[in-house]
Structure formats: C-alpha cells, structure tokens
Design a protein around this motif. Structure first.
Motif, short mmCIF file in Angstrom:
data_model
loop_
_atom_site.label_atom_id
_atom_site.label_comp_id
_atom_site.label_asym_id
_atom_site.label_seq_id
_atom_site.Cartn_x
_atom_site.Cartn_y
_atom_site.Cartn_z
N ALA A 131 0.82 -1.22 0.00
CA ALA A 131 0.00 0.00 0.00
C ALA A 131 0.85 1.27 0.00
CB ALA A 131 -0.95 0.00 1.20
N LEU A 132 2.01 1.22 0.63
CA LEU A 132 2.86 2.42 0.66
C LEU A 132 3.36 2.81 -0.72
CD1 LEU A 132 4.99 1.85 3.89
CD2 LEU A 132 3.33 3.68 3.47
N GLY A 133 3.29 1.88 -1.66
CA GLY A 133 3.74 2.17 -3.01
C GLY A 133 2.70 2.88 -3.86
N VAL A 134 1.50 3.06 -3.33
CA VAL A 134 0.47 3.78 -4.08
C VAL A 134 0.89 5.24 -4.24
CG1 VAL A 134 -1.92 4.62 -4.00
CG2 VAL A 134 -1.40 2.29 -3.34
N PRO A 135 0.84 5.78 -5.45
CA PRO A 135 1.24 7.18 -5.64
C PRO A 135 0.48 8.12 -4.71
CG PRO A 135 0.99 6.11 -7.77
CD PRO A 135 0.49 5.13 -6.73
N ASP A 136 1.21 9.10 -4.19
CA ASP A 136 0.64 10.09 -3.27
C ASP A 136 -0.12 11.15 -4.07
OD1 ASP A 136 0.05 11.91 -1.31
OD2 ASP A 136 2.08 12.01 -0.50
N LEU A 137 -1.41 11.29 -3.80
CA LEU A 137 -2.26 12.23 -4.54
C LEU A 137 -2.46 13.56 -3.80
CD1 LEU A 137 -4.98 9.75 -5.85
CD2 LEU A 137 -3.09 10.76 -7.13
N VAL A 138 -1.82 13.71 -2.66
CA VAL A 138 -2.02 14.92 -1.87
C VAL A 138 -1.54 16.16 -2.64
CG1 VAL A 138 -1.35 16.16 0.23
CG2 VAL A 138 -1.99 13.75 0.35
N GLY A 139 -0.42 16.04 -3.34
CA GLY A 139 0.09 17.17 -4.10
C GLY A 139 -0.91 17.66 -5.14
N GLN A 140 -1.56 16.70 -5.80
CA GLN A 140 -2.58 17.07 -6.79
C GLN A 140 -3.74 17.80 -6.13
OE1 GLN A 140 -0.72 14.37 -6.86
NE2 GLN A 140 -0.79 13.28 -8.80
N LEU A 141 -4.15 17.33 -4.97
CA LEU A 141 -5.25 17.98 -4.25
C LEU A 141 -4.88 19.42 -3.89
CD1 LEU A 141 -6.34 15.10 -1.84
CD2 LEU A 141 -7.69 16.02 -3.74
N LEU A 142 -3.68 19.60 -3.37
CA LEU A 142 -3.26 20.94 -2.95
C LEU A 142 -3.11 21.88 -4.14
CD1 LEU A 142 -0.63 19.98 -0.22
CD2 LEU A 142 -2.97 20.80 0.12
N ARG A 143 -2.57 21.37 -5.26
CA ARG A 143 -2.44 22.21 -6.44
C ARG A 143 -3.80 22.64 -6.97
NH1 ARG A 143 2.48 19.47 -7.19
NH2 ARG A 143 1.42 17.54 -7.73
N SER A 144 -4.83 21.83 -6.73
CA SER A 144 -6.18 22.17 -7.17
C SER A 144 -6.94 22.99 -6.13
CB SER A 144 -6.97 20.90 -7.50
OG SER A 144 -6.43 20.25 -8.62
N GLY A 145 -6.27 23.37 -5.06
CA GLY A 145 -6.91 24.20 -4.04
C GLY A 145 -7.92 23.46 -3.19
N CYS A 146 -7.70 22.17 -2.98
CA CYS A 146 -8.65 21.35 -2.22
C CYS A 146 -8.17 21.17 -0.78
CB CYS A 146 -8.83 19.98 -2.86
SG CYS A 146 -9.43 20.04 -4.56
N GLY A 147 -8.99 21.55 0.17
CA GLY A 147 -8.67 21.36 1.57
C GLY A 147 -9.38 20.17 2.18
N GLN A 148 -10.27 19.54 1.40
CA GLN A 148 -11.01 18.37 1.86
C GLN A 148 -11.05 17.34 0.73
OE1 GLN A 148 -14.76 20.41 2.66
NE2 GLN A 148 -14.45 20.10 4.86
N CYS A 149 -11.27 16.09 1.11
CA CYS A 149 -11.38 15.07 0.08
C CYS A 149 -12.22 13.90 0.57
CB CYS A 149 -10.00 14.58 -0.37
SG CYS A 149 -9.17 13.53 0.84
N ILE A 150 -12.70 13.13 -0.37
CA ILE A 150 -13.32 11.83 -0.12
C ILE A 150 -12.52 10.81 -0.89
CG2 ILE A 150 -15.37 10.39 -0.48
CD1 ILE A 150 -17.07 12.88 -0.12
N ALA A 151 -12.05 9.77 -0.20
CA ALA A 151 -11.27 8.71 -0.83
C ALA A 151 -12.19 7.53 -1.11
CB ALA A 151 -10.12 8.28 0.07
N ILE A 152 -12.10 7.00 -2.32
CA ILE A 152 -12.91 5.85 -2.73
C ILE A 152 -11.97 4.78 -3.26
CG2 ILE A 152 -14.86 5.07 -4.10
CD1 ILE A 152 -15.63 8.02 -4.49
#
Length: 327
Positions: free
Chosen positions: A57-78
């Motif tokens: 699981a640690l090898g899953v790409p980190d998507l936090v950078g994409q969220l921050l670049r899009s100005g997102c302070g909240q998320c729902i993971a599916i």
C-alpha cells in the motif's frame, strides 16, 4: 469529450460513487480515486491503480500534491477493490492527507456494485449498500453531454488510427502539400497557416483529407502549434477537441506528434485528464524527447489545474475556468 457540468448536486456517498465514472471519463476498477473539495464544492478527481497486495500500500502514488495544487482542503477517498487492500490503501491515504492538513471527509470502498463506508463502525452497513443508478447527479451529467466510457482502454481507443484507406488519402495529400510548399518563404508560409488553423475553431465540419494534410504540416511547426495551444488556454469553450482527435487518427509518422499535443491539451482543458495523458504519450511515441509533450505529460501527472497549465509550461495567457478534472 463534453465539458464537465458546471453544477452537480451530490446527495451523499452513493451519488458521488454514481458520478465518479463521469468525473473521470470512464468506470474505474482496482483503483484509488480521491475527489477533492473546497469551500465552493467539488473541484477535481484523481485516480491511481491499486497495488496487488495490502503490504504494498505504501507504493500507491501520493495524490495529496494534486489535491493541494487544485486548491482542495477536503477530500473523499474511494477504493475500488477487495477489503484487505482497501483498508491498507485507505489508511496510507488518510495518513498522507492528515500530514498535509487535508481533511478526509469520508473513506469508501466499492466492489461488485456495492459500497461500504470504511469510517463506519460496521453496525449500520455490513452487507454494503447498492450503488444507486440514475441519480439526480447522473442525470445532470447526461444533460450536459458528459460521457463515461467502459474503461481506460476505451478512452485510449478514441485515438486509434483510422482505416488504411482514409490514412492513405491524407498521406497522398500531405506529399502534394509538401511539394506545393517547397521553396516558399518560411515566414510568409507560417502567417498563412496561422490564419488557416484559426478557421477551424468554429468551422462546422471535420476536416477532409487535403485539409488534414495542411493542418498536420502546420501543427508540426512549433510556433503554429504553440499558438493553437494558447488559443485553447484562453478559450476553454472553443477547444475543438473533435477536430484534433480526428486529425490524430488520420496522420502518420512524425506528423502525429504536433496534432496529438494539441489534442491532448484540448482534452485536458476540457477536463479529460485520462484522454490527455493518452494523447501526450502518443505524441512522445511519435517524437521521443519532444519538450512540449514531456512538459504537458508531466503537468497531467502532477495534476496541475487545466486552467493553469499554459502558465506552468511557459505558454502564458492561461485563463481561469470552471472546476478542473484530471486523473
């Protein structure tokens, strides 16, 4: 690909899961999807493949950078997949979001048409709930003409070459066009081709073989190609994705690259990051090392908002637009 609807009303997790295929452009399988939100509502959705085993699981790409670049302070993971992998990936995703001060509103798992909340204590929905169909949110997507294809392969297939006969006709016209242009003053030729490309932003039909030959040769010129990219950046309602996809499908050899770059940027500006990625990869296959294609592919991978990509790659003149979507 039609633009994302300007407003989708989502009533709960079932509605969100029902519209994810429309936000991505295809129905995800064995995937982690992170939908980002800010104070204005939904902003972007990003998708990556799941690992084969929970311990990876640690090898899953980190998507936090994409969220921050899009100005997102909240998320729902599916998480689309079996329970052990879903729990492991969800835990890694939650820790990454917490470290970046991104609030995880909900974590969901989807499998075989049912979904579960991984933040639930298990007493309310052990058998899972059915993913709803024909929700109000889905109907809003239908009304806006947004299409969800069966899978990622179906997205890539939109760029498949046309039949041999059609490509041969374009190739013959390309040879004739090259001969006609031979010896012409480069600056004069380029000015003529600027005007010719500009005709296609609102031309009512798709180009015929002679027109495709001329467009293909024009977009092989970096200055003409970049001017087309600038137009797409500043006119998000006039990207003519249909024309550039049509062109990609009918060109051969190194001429594919320029058309694929323009098609990819038109797709990304329209919010279809998956199709954009496929187009940029096609451009790099036709012209390995092309700096513009590499920069755009990297912007796609990093989740740079479509409205900011032109500035990010040094084109400038990017305009702000509606909510961005990429994956």
């Amino acid at each position: 690909m039609s633009p994302q609807p300007a407003s989708i009303k989502i009533n709960g997790p079932g509605d969100l899961i029902a519209v994810v295929p429309y936000l991505l452009g295809f129905a995800p399988e064995s995937s982690l999807v992170v939908a980002g939100f800010n104070e204005l509502g939904y902003r972007s959705a990003f998708r990556v493949d799941l690992p084969e085993r929970p311990e990876h699981a640690l090898g899953v790409p980190d998507l936090v950078g994409q969220l921050l670049r899009s100005g997102c302070g909240q998320c729902i993971a599916i998480v689309y997949g079996p329970e052990p992998i879903a729990h492991a990936v969800a835990a890694v995703t939650a820790r990454r979001c917490e470290a970046a001060d991104v609030e995880v509103i909900e974590v969901l798992r989807v499998e075989q048409g049912r979904y579960w909340s991984l933040t639930c204590d298990g007493s309310c929905c052990p058998p899972g709930r059915e993913v709803p169909v024909l929700t109000e949110a889905e109907l809003a997507c239908f009304a806006a003409g947004v299409v969800a294809l069966a899978d990622r392969a179906a997205v890539a297939a939109q760029l498949d070459p046309a039949d041999k006969g059609a490509r041969a006709a374009v190739a013959a016209d390309t040879i004739a066009c090259r001969e006609m242009n031979a010896g012409q003053d480069q600056a004069a030729w380029r000015n003529d081709e600027y005007d010719y490309v500009d005709q296609w932003w609102d031309f009512p039909v798709l180009p015929w073989p002679a027109a495709m030959a001329r467009l293909g040769l024009a977009l092989a010129d970096g200055q003409i190609r970049d001017r087309a990219l600038q137009h797409i950046a500043t006119h998000p309602d006039q990207v003519r994705l249909d024309v550039w996809i049509w062109l990609v499908r009918h060109l051969d050899g190194d001429l594919v690259a320029g058309a694929a770059i323009v098609a990819g940027f038109a797709a990304y500006r329209s919010g279809n990051g998956t199709l954009a990625t496929e187009a940029f990869h096609l451009a790099l296959a036709a012209a390995p090392g092309d700096e513009r294609a590499e920069a755009l592919a990297e912007a796609c991978h990093l989740g740079v908002p479509p409205s900011e990509v032109a500035d990010w790659i040094g084109l400038g003149s990017a305009a702000t637009g509606e909510a961005d979507r990429a994956n």
